[in-house]
Scaffold this active site. Structure first.
Site, PDB file in Angstrom:
ATOM      1  CG  HIS A   1       1.606  -1.189   2.545  1.00  0.00           C
ATOM      2  ND1 HIS A   1       0.424  -1.895   2.647  1.00  0.00           N
ATOM      3  CD2 HIS A   1       2.581  -2.118   2.347  1.00  0.00           C
ATOM      4  CE1 HIS A   1       0.669  -3.183   2.526  1.00  0.00           C
ATOM      5  NE2 HIS A   1       1.974  -3.353   2.342  1.00  0.00           N
TER       6      HIS A   1
ATOM      7  CG  HIS B   1       4.723  -3.261  -5.924  1.00  0.00           C
ATOM      8  ND1 HIS B   1       5.805  -3.976  -5.417  1.00  0.00           N
ATOM      9  CD2 HIS B   1       3.603  -3.940  -5.515  1.00  0.00           C
ATOM     10  CE1 HIS B   1       5.356  -5.031  -4.751  1.00  0.00           C
ATOM     11  NE2 HIS B   1       4.029  -5.030  -4.791  1.00  0.00           N
TER      12      HIS B   1
END
Length: 262
Positions: free
Chosen positions: A45, A206
């Site tokens: 995620h 990220h």
């Protein structure tokens, strides 16, 4: 309860980056039984906001705040104007040093209509700003009778946080990253209005791949950094944010507490 707000890429995106990671040194080490702490496929995620520990009784306040943030994002007045994207800068030599440790240093969104290969800019390099079309959801565009311009993202490039036993390898994001930042800002604004504490550190979009620490040699980590810098994944639309509860531990688990369309 320990909470965070995240984007979860579609299955095909997760499959693509997972297959790529399998071919890296972290993937080879994991296949050989080395505990490089690969992130599980079902929990890959991108964190929009880390809320942290919240009393159970405040969960409705968090839900309401996220609902307002999502509604605000879908409102034309909150989407007025344009988003800014960056042209990729000239590639730097690899393996990198400090520039590979911060997603903000390499992340170079590109115009969706003219995608470019992601690169890692030299430290301090200036990227030319260009103005793209407004990012408008399909529902909002339909109401206005306009053709939608859907915000799109893809996983691209990568780098490292930390050194030694704190080494973390990640994949970055490319595309309409400014739209992602606007969603994160909306979430944080509504949490603040609801007086719900959250981590105020700047967004560094990220996706964590692994936490190998010192289980890989420095040469192996540097080799993976070189490979990650050239990674490009498939596009996907910015469509949903999710409220998650984490249960820390040697084998952390996660519960999905709600989701909101974007």
């Amino acid at each position: 309860m320990r909470l965070f707000v995240a984007l979860y890429p579609p299955t095909e995106v997760v499959t693509h980056v997972g297959a790529y990671a399998d071919r890296l040194r972290i993937g080879q080490a994991a296949a050989d039984g080395v505990n490089v702490r690969r992130a599980s496929a079902d929990n890959l995620h991108v964190t929009l906001a880390f809320i942290g520990d919240v009393e159970d009784g405040r969960l409705p306040d968090v839900r309401d705040a996220l609902g307002r943030a999502a509604q605000g994002w879908r409102t034309p007045s909150r989407r007025r104007g344009t988003t800014r994207t960056r042209r990729p800068a000239r590639p730097a030599e690899l393996p990198g040093s400090a520039e590979l440790s911060r997603p903000a240093d390499w992340s170079c969104p590109v115009e969706p209509a003219r995608p470019a290969e992601p690169v890692v800019p030299e430290p301090g390099a200036e990227a030319d700003l260009v103005v793209s079309e407004p990012v408008v959801s399909e529902a909002v565009a339909a109401e206005a009778g306009a053709a939608p311009v859907v915000a799109r993202l893809r996983l691209a490039g990568g780098g490292r946080f930390g050194r030694g036993r704190f080494t973390v390898l990640w994949v970055g994001l490319d595309g309409d990253v400014d739209a992602l930042a606007l969603v994160s800002d909306a979430v944080r604004t509504e949490l603040r209005r609801a007086r719900v504490p959250y981590d105020r550190r700047p967004l560094r979009p990220h996706l964590t791949l692994a936490r190998p620490g010192e289980r890989l040699t420095r040469a192996a980590v540097n080799a993976d950094l070189v490979e990650l810098a050239g990674y490009v994944g498939p596009w996907w639309p910015l469509a949903e944010m999710v409220l998650m509860r984490s249960h820390p531990g040697p084998r952390p688990t996660y519960d999905r507490l709600g989701s909101w369309p974007l």
